[in-house]
Structure formats: C-alpha cells, structure tokens
Design a protein around this motif. Structure first.
Motif, PDB file in Angstrom:
ATOM      1  N   UNK A 384       0.829  -1.207   0.000  1.00  0.00           N
ATOM      2  CA  UNK A 384       0.000   0.000   0.000  1.00  0.00           C
ATOM      3  C   UNK A 384       0.863   1.255   0.000  1.00  0.00           C
ATOM      4  N   UNK A 385       2.037   1.211   0.637  1.00  0.00           N
ATOM      5  CA  UNK A 385       2.936   2.375   0.613  1.00  0.00           C
ATOM      6  C   UNK A 385       3.499   2.550  -0.799  1.00  0.00           C
ATOM      7  N   UNK A 386       3.815   1.472  -1.475  1.00  0.00           N
ATOM      8  CA  UNK A 386       4.295   1.571  -2.855  1.00  0.00           C
ATOM      9  C   UNK A 386       3.215   2.150  -3.765  1.00  0.00           C
ATOM     10  N   UNK A 424      -7.230   3.280  -3.879  1.00  0.00           N
ATOM     11  CA  UNK A 424      -6.431   2.343  -3.095  1.00  0.00           C
ATOM     12  C   UNK A 424      -7.210   1.093  -2.731  1.00  0.00           C
ATOM     13  N   UNK A 425      -8.510   1.179  -2.764  1.00  0.00           N
ATOM     14  CA  UNK A 425      -9.327   0.017  -2.421  1.00  0.00           C
ATOM     15  C   UNK A 425      -9.704  -0.845  -3.597  1.00  0.00           C
ATOM     16  N   UNK A 426      -9.253  -0.481  -4.796  1.00  0.00           N
ATOM     17  CA  UNK A 426      -9.646  -1.240  -5.982  1.00  0.00           C
ATOM     18  C   UNK A 426      -8.972  -2.595  -6.069  1.00  0.00           C
ATOM     19  N   UNK A 427      -7.724  -2.690  -5.575  1.00  0.00           N
ATOM     20  CA  UNK A 427      -6.975  -3.936  -5.721  1.00  0.00           C
ATOM     21  C   UNK A 427      -7.465  -4.958  -4.706  1.00  0.00           C
ATOM     22  N   UNK A 428      -7.714  -6.165  -5.198  1.00  0.00           N
ATOM     23  CA  UNK A 428      -8.149  -7.238  -4.320  1.00  0.00           C
ATOM     24  C   UNK A 428      -6.961  -7.802  -3.567  1.00  0.00           C
ATOM     25  N   UNK A 434      -0.937  -9.873   2.360  1.00  0.00           N
ATOM     26  CA  UNK A 434      -0.872  -8.969   1.233  1.00  0.00           C
ATOM     27  C   UNK A 434      -1.529  -9.561   0.019  1.00  0.00           C
ATOM     28  N   UNK A 435      -1.468  -8.868  -1.110  1.00  0.00           N
ATOM     29  CA  UNK A 435      -2.139  -9.306  -2.316  1.00  0.00           C
ATOM     30  C   UNK A 435      -1.462 -10.494  -2.972  1.00  0.00           C
ATOM     31  N   UNK A 436      -0.240 -10.814  -2.576  1.00  0.00           N
ATOM     32  CA  UNK A 436       0.501 -11.865  -3.258  1.00  0.00           C
ATOM     33  C   UNK A 436       0.273 -13.238  -2.660  1.00  0.00           C
ATOM     34  N   UNK A 465      -6.440  -3.818   4.662  1.00  0.00           N
ATOM     35  CA  UNK A 465      -7.732  -3.340   5.140  1.00  0.00           C
ATOM     36  C   UNK A 465      -7.553  -2.432   6.350  1.00  0.00           C
ATOM     37  N   UNK A 466      -6.639  -2.817   7.231  1.00  0.00           N
ATOM     38  CA  UNK A 466      -6.373  -1.988   8.414  1.00  0.00           C
ATOM     39  C   UNK A 466      -5.930  -0.599   7.990  1.00  0.00           C
ATOM     40  N   UNK A 467      -4.988  -0.507   7.057  1.00  0.00           N
ATOM     41  CA  UNK A 467      -4.462   0.805   6.683  1.00  0.00           C
ATOM     42  C   UNK A 467      -5.494   1.621   5.916  1.00  0.00           C
ATOM     43  N   UNK A 468      -6.287   0.975   5.071  1.00  0.00           N
ATOM     44  CA  UNK A 468      -7.315   1.710   4.343  1.00  0.00           C
ATOM     45  C   UNK A 468      -8.384   2.243   5.292  1.00  0.00           C
TER      46      UNK A 468
END
Length: 493
Positions: A384-386, A424-428, A434-436, A465-468
């Motif tokens: 998310x920072x990237x 930022x919330x679009x990526x599953x 993480x997403x990977x 989710x926490x950061x968003x």
C-alpha cells in the motif's frame, strides 16, 4: 521476570512456582523470536529458532490455560503479558489484545489497580516492611505497563479500553531503581547509589502519563471526526508537549544529556522510542482533522516525518534477526501512509520539499522491502505504501512538476480523499496478508515445528484493510479554508 523469592510468603511462593513454567516458556519464546542466525544454540537457527519460538509460546499459553485463569500469581500475569508481546511481533494484533486482556483481568483480581499502603506494624520487623514496600513498587510497575499496553493497543486497533481510570486509585511507582537488597533500602526518590545512575522507571512513567492522556482523548472524542470544539485537540497537544519537556535530561528528545550513554548504551534508542511513542499519540490525535484544520494538518505531518527519521535510525543499527519486532514495520508504515495522504491531498509547492518527501518515502520502502520476509506487517504494508508512492509520482502537482495551485488537480481535498479511498481500495487482496499470498515467509518458517504437515496461515490484523480504514477516520468536512502555508516551517531530519 518474576519476583525474588525473598519478597514472597510461603503460600505465595507455592502459587508463583505453579505458574512459573508458563512464564519460563514465554521468556524462551521471546528470546528465540530474536535469536541471531549465527548462534549455535539450535541447528539451522534462522529457521528452527522461529519455529521453536512459536512452539514454546503456544505451550506456555496452553499450560496457563490448563492451570486456570484468572490465576492469583504475578508469574501468570507476566506470562500472558509476554504472550501478548510475542503475538504482537507476529502481526496478530487482535490475539495480542486478548492476551493482554487476560493479563489485565488477573492483575485486577490481585488488586494491582488499587492503592495499598505499607506501614510498619508490631507484627513485622523493619526489614520485612521494607521488602513489602519494594514489592508493592514492583507490582505498581507491572500495573502501569499493562495500563500503557491497554491504552495504546486500544488506540492502534480501535478497540475499547479494558481498564478505566475511574476504577483505579493506585498511585504510580516512584521514579527510582529497585534496590538490590530491598530489606535494607529506605524509600527515597533519589538514593545515594542512584546519583550516578539513571532511573529505570522514568521511561515507563512517561509512557504511563501519555496513556492517561490517551484515556482523556478517547473520553473527549478528540480522535474522532466531527469534533465541535477544536480547542480540545489543541489542549491535549500542548499537554503532551509539556510531558515531553518535563522528561529527565537523559531522556530528553531535544538536547539530551548524553554523558551516561557510554555506561547505558540503550539510552539513545530509548530516547528515540520515547519520540516515536509521542508522535504515535500526536498522529492519532490529529489524523481525523487533517482536512478540516490546518493546525492538525501541520502537526500530523511533522509527527509523521519525525517518526520516519527515527525509524530510519533504528533500522540502520538493527540486525536482520531483529526485523520481526513489531515497531520496526508498524510505525514505518503508519507514518509513511500519513505522509503520503497529506502530500497527495495538499501537494507541496517547493521542489526541495518535494524531493525531501520523496527521499523519506523511498527510505521507508527500502526498509520495508528488506523486512518483508521476516515481518508480516512489513509484507502487507509495503504494497500500500508503494501504491501511495506511485500515486504521488503520478500527481502533477506533487512529484512531476511545480504548480502554483494550492489544491490537487482533482479539486478539493475532500474530492481527493474520496478518490484515495476508491483508488487504493480497488486492488483485491487476501484478508490474511498482502495481495501476493495468504501468509508471509515468516509464517511459513514458524510452521516448521508444528505437528501438522503444512503450516497454517497466520492472520495479519495489520493488513491493507487496516491501513485503508485509517482513511475512514478523517473528517471530510472543510472548516478551515486556508490550504496554504502547510509546508512552511516543517522540519526535516
């Protein structure tokens, strides 16, 4: 970790010894969690050390459950507290919160939250009375540590506090060192043998004072949007800064007394920890108001940038086996995310400022990249920072060119906040990490000693989710129309 035997009566001693194995397992678990890879204590220590760490912590927890909670022993309180620390370093924040809750409830059963005065009686001699006094001081230190963890974990996780100040009348411990022989030491704030030393209670007492302010912040709803009276935020900020200014010289953030650093090598890091904890409070206090008030915008930005400077210094002196420590990743991601949000919503107008922001975020990304295989919070926070950094670089007013406009290209800061939440919330991504992947390498490693053939995924409560969700606490209403002057007088490390 447990009390000296001479502090305890025979009946107390038998109870303490009953719970001591659970405490011992947790001490071993935390030790192995940060076992240097070049130690020969275990074969293939870099792998099996982590696995055994989880094994010891789980066994200690199971044993404590078998013995029964709540227990009437300081050792049981400490065992749950160390279990909470272990879980926190694994990114298992909610489980850590439950573990410290067990510790708090047992402490309350023992009455650690209530004041108990020790007096000389005809039934006890002076030596026994002095030992009892210092034992009470020891219990007070345990209590304020639990109080601090409860306050700050509630603040970080958004959970209710388990301790309420109205229920507590215990006085804080004295700001002095526990004597080597309590039966011979008369209670004094500063004893002759302490004159050339530093008090081990000073930093915990400062954290405790901040935790009390966290209770005030929550009670006044100052860390929530739609605050009607902003002066509450300003007052809390000023009171925190007064606490900072009242720190002992060896703990001062600015112009500290460093004459004892050679004798106590941990002092420089302790000072930085004090600064990070202070800034965590300030970021939590001001985050909801970064759109609605310029004063909060500037205070939050300054606190976040100072945190990144401290974190970079921490990381520069850290060893790889220390990367699992909770604060290494969490505070870096927290500060980076807040800096990114403010910069996106209120882009700087000066190229030098832009470059400094870029440099701070690049350093954070590099640190998180190196930590991601060891720290689940770093692994999930890095993405998310990237993405925030890429968004910054794609914003014309921020990182590509200098503009005379005072607000982002997409309109008002409110529009910018809505766009951030959407983009930022679009990526599953999976809720466990993480997403990977469902779990990081550290979780795979920690499953090696499990009796099951395959490692089980470990929940990461500090995932994306926490950061968003941090975006949802920001008040979207604009009360302060002055979008300028934000970047003036901002200090970069």
């Amino acid at each position: 970790m447990t009390e000296p035997v001479k502090y305890l009566k025979p009946t107390q001693l038998s109870t303490e010894l009953r719970y001591f194995p659970s405490l011992l397992f947790q001490v071993i678990a935390l030790s192995l969690q940060f076992l240097p890879p070049d130690w020969d204590v275990l074969p293939k220590a870099s792998l099996r050390g982590l696995a055994t760490s989880r094994t010891y912590s789980d066994l200690g927890d199971e044993l404590l459950h078998f013995l029964g909670r709540p227990g009437f022993a300081i050792a049981a309180i400490q065992a749950d507290f160390l279990r909470s620390s272990w879980l926190k370093n694994c990114g298992r924040g909610v489980e850590s919160w439950h573990a410290v809750g067990n510790s708090i409830r047992q402490a309350q059963e023992l009455g650690l939250h209530r004041q108990r005065d020790i007096y000389q009686s005809n039934e006890t001699n002076v030596e026994e009375t002095l030992s009892m006094f210092w034992y009470e001081q020891h219990k007070k230190r345990i209590w304020i540590n639990l109080f601090v963890w409860d306050s700050f974990m509630a603040m970080i996780l958004g959970r209710p506090r388990m301790v309420h100040m109205d229920d507590c009348d215990v006085e804080p411990p004295m700001d002095c060192n526990i004597p080597g022989d309590p039966s011979k030491a008369v209670p004094m704030t500063v004893r002759p043998e302490d004159s050339q030393s530093v008090s081990t209670a000073s930093a915990p007492l400062f954290r405790y004072a901040m935790a009390c302010k966290a209770h005030e912040m929550r009670a006044l709803r100052a860390d929530r949007p739609r605050l009607k009276d902003y002066s509450i935020v300003r007052t809390l900020h000023e009171e925190i800064m007064s606490l900072v200014e009242a720190l002992p010289a060896f703990l001062r953030i600015k112009n500290p007394d460093t004459t004892r650093d050679a004798d106590f090598p941990y002092l420089p890091q302790l000072r930085q920890e004090v600064q990070v904890m202070t800034n965590l409070f300030l970021m939590t206090l001001h985050r909801p108001h970064i759109i609605s008030n310029l004063e909060s915008r500037r205070a939050a930005l300054q606190a976040a940038l100072e945190t990144l400077d401290c974190q970079q210094s921490f990381f520069a002196h850290a060893k790889q086996h220390q990367y699992q420590l909770f604060g290494f990743a969490f505070y870096t991601v927290d500060a980076s995310f807040l800096v990114s949000i403010i910069t996106i919503l209120f882009p700087p107008q000066n190229n030098e400022t832009t470059q400094r922001i870029s440099h701070s975020l690049q350093q954070a990304i590099e640190s998180l990249t190196l930590m991601q295989t060891s720290n689940v919070i770093a692994a999930s926070g890095l993405d998310i920072i990237q993405r925030c950094y890429q968004k910054l670089k794609s914003t014309p007013e921020s990182f590509s060119s200098i503009s005379d406009t005072r607000t982002p290209s997409y309109g008002t800061p409110v529009d910018g906040l809505h766009n951030l939440i959407k983009d930022l919330g679009q990526q599953d991504f999976n809720q466990l990490g993480g997403p990977q992947s469902n779990f990081s390498q550290s979780n795979i490693i920690s499953g090696l000693a499990s009796s099951t053939p395959f490692p089980q995924p470990t929940p990461d409560n500090f995932n994306q989710t926490y950061w968003l969700d941090q975006l949802n606490v920001i008040d979207p209403l604009i009360y302060d129309q002055d979008f300028g002057n934000l970047w003036e007088n901002i200090n970069f490390g």
